[in-house]
Design an enzyme around this catalytic site. Sequence first.
Site, PDB file in Angstrom:
ATOM      1  N   PRO A  16       0.850  -1.197   0.000  1.00 56.48           N
ATOM      2  CA  PRO A  16       0.000   0.000   0.000  1.00 56.48           C
ATOM      3  C   PRO A  16       0.882   1.243   0.000  1.00 56.48           C
ATOM      4  CG  PRO A  16       0.045  -1.006   2.189  1.00 56.48           C
ATOM      5  CD  PRO A  16       0.821  -1.913   1.295  1.00 56.48           C
ATOM      6  N   GLN A  70      -6.351  -1.217   3.079  1.00 55.18           N
ATOM      7  CA  GLN A  70      -5.692  -0.795   4.315  1.00 55.18           C
ATOM      8  C   GLN A  70      -6.370   0.442   4.894  1.00 55.18           C
ATOM      9  OE1 GLN A  70      -1.747   1.367   4.768  1.00 55.18           O
ATOM     10  NE2 GLN A  70      -1.111  -0.697   5.384  1.00 55.18           N
ATOM     11  N   CYS A 100       2.851   3.655   9.083  1.00 52.34           N
ATOM     12  CA  CYS A 100       3.070   5.001   8.547  1.00 52.34           C
ATOM     13  C   CYS A 100       3.663   5.909   9.625  1.00 52.34           C
ATOM     14  CB  CYS A 100       1.760   5.592   8.040  1.00 52.34           C
ATOM     15  SG  CYS A 100       1.967   7.245   7.314  1.00 52.34           S
ATOM     16  N   LYS A 139       0.093  -4.269   9.065  1.00 51.82           N
ATOM     17  CA  LYS A 139       1.403  -3.940   8.499  1.00 51.82           C
ATOM     18  C   LYS A 139       2.140  -3.080   9.519  1.00 51.82           C
ATOM     19  CE  LYS A 139       3.761  -2.422   4.307  1.00 51.82           C
ATOM     20  NZ  LYS A 139       4.674  -1.379   4.772  1.00 51.82           N
ATOM     21  N   GLY A 201      10.546  -4.248   2.192  1.00 55.71           N
ATOM     22  CA  GLY A 201      11.693  -3.376   2.414  1.00 55.71           C
ATOM     23  C   GLY A 201      12.900  -3.768   1.600  1.00 55.71           C
ATOM     24  N   ASP A 202      13.314  -2.879   0.689  1.00 57.32           N
ATOM     25  CA  ASP A 202      14.522  -3.058  -0.124  1.00 57.32           C
ATOM     26  C   ASP A 202      14.435  -4.228  -1.091  1.00 57.32           C
ATOM     27  OD1 ASP A 202      15.497  -0.908   1.272  1.00 57.32           O
ATOM     28  OD2 ASP A 202      16.928  -2.042   2.482  1.00 57.32           O
ATOM     29  N   GLY A 224       7.086  -2.256  -2.982  1.00 54.23           N
ATOM     30  CA  GLY A 224       6.469  -0.940  -3.003  1.00 54.23           C
ATOM     31  C   GLY A 224       7.090  -0.032  -4.029  1.00 54.23           C
ATOM     32  N   ARG A 225       8.087   0.738  -3.617  1.00 51.39           N
ATOM     33  CA  ARG A 225       8.658   1.763  -4.497  1.00 51.39           C
ATOM     34  C   ARG A 225       9.235   1.199  -5.791  1.00 51.39           C
ATOM     35  NH1 ARG A 225      12.793   4.392  -0.611  1.00 51.39           N
ATOM     36  NH2 ARG A 225      12.743   2.268   0.237  1.00 51.39           N
TER      37      ARG A 225
END
Length: 334
Positions: A16, A70, A100, A139, A201-202, A224-225
């Site tokens: 998300p 979410q 967040c 999360k 993550g990563d 994600g990114r």
Amino acid sequence: MRIGAVDIDNVTVLAPLAGITNLPMRLSAKRAGCGLVCSEMISANGLVYGSQKTVRLLDSVAEEKPLSVQIFGADPQIMADAARIVQDFGADIVDINMGCSVRKILKSHSGSALMKDSQRVRRVIDAVRQAVTIPLTIKIRSGWDSSGRQALEISRLAEACGVDAVAVHPRTATQGFRGVADWSIIAAVKKALGIPVIGNGDVTSPARALRMLSETGCDGVMVGRAAIGNPMIFSQILSAVRGVPAVEIDDRRRFAMMIDYLADSVRYLGESTACLMMRSRLCWFVKGMPSAGQFRKAIRFVESQAEAEMLIRQFAAQLGVQIGGGDGGDNPKP
């Protein structure tokens, strides 16, 4: 992977992302093979108090199923009411944001702030669990220090309260996206729980996804990114997991995805709003291409779908790329 009663086709999950993982973005990821897509985080208060802008974020189509929605908030009753609304709109999974770390969210005691207050976490989870029958996930981050102690505490509490899966982004609340994600925390959470654990993550490449699965034992990999402007990363990860040759991410495929994303955005948001968004978002897809700067300059004034598609096709032709009609068939699952 199975979350509660929901079967997920494969180990890949779209994270998300606030303001990014709307319906068009989720469709791009799903067409590229993503097993589970997640909405951007949605205000529980906004849903309960009937904000039409907020409720609109629940729009979904059958093609993207299964869908995780979410929500964020800190009041147990409001979170429970919001979860009911999410379930009534047809979501397959409801997820609680405890990761967040944006200041505005923390001030409302939501997001990562919840990880400081295990008693509030228990009340929120209990209320939401009693309110819905669909699977419930959370999360989280590492917590507020690098030890991972809070991640373990909250994860164990969540499982005891009936949560069906936990996604772990092992950076602290104060790190944001800086530094390196400590995957050992994902491994520790996985070892401590009997429910599925999704690592986040990563994960920037198929090789990194394989490494996360191997090093942590996690059940799923959340991206994600790295998926922004590159949804085909999901196909590549699946190929790596299955040990088959990866689908090549060539420029023709990338331009076809852009046209699909544009069409979905216009259909979902309306032409005017979508074109304003496309002025920046279409640039995600051309990062690293020759003469991408020229395209970025041209697209920032676009006012119609026809004009945007023309600019995409002109840029493709400039690079010697032949593209077809731009349907999702150009983005096959491996």
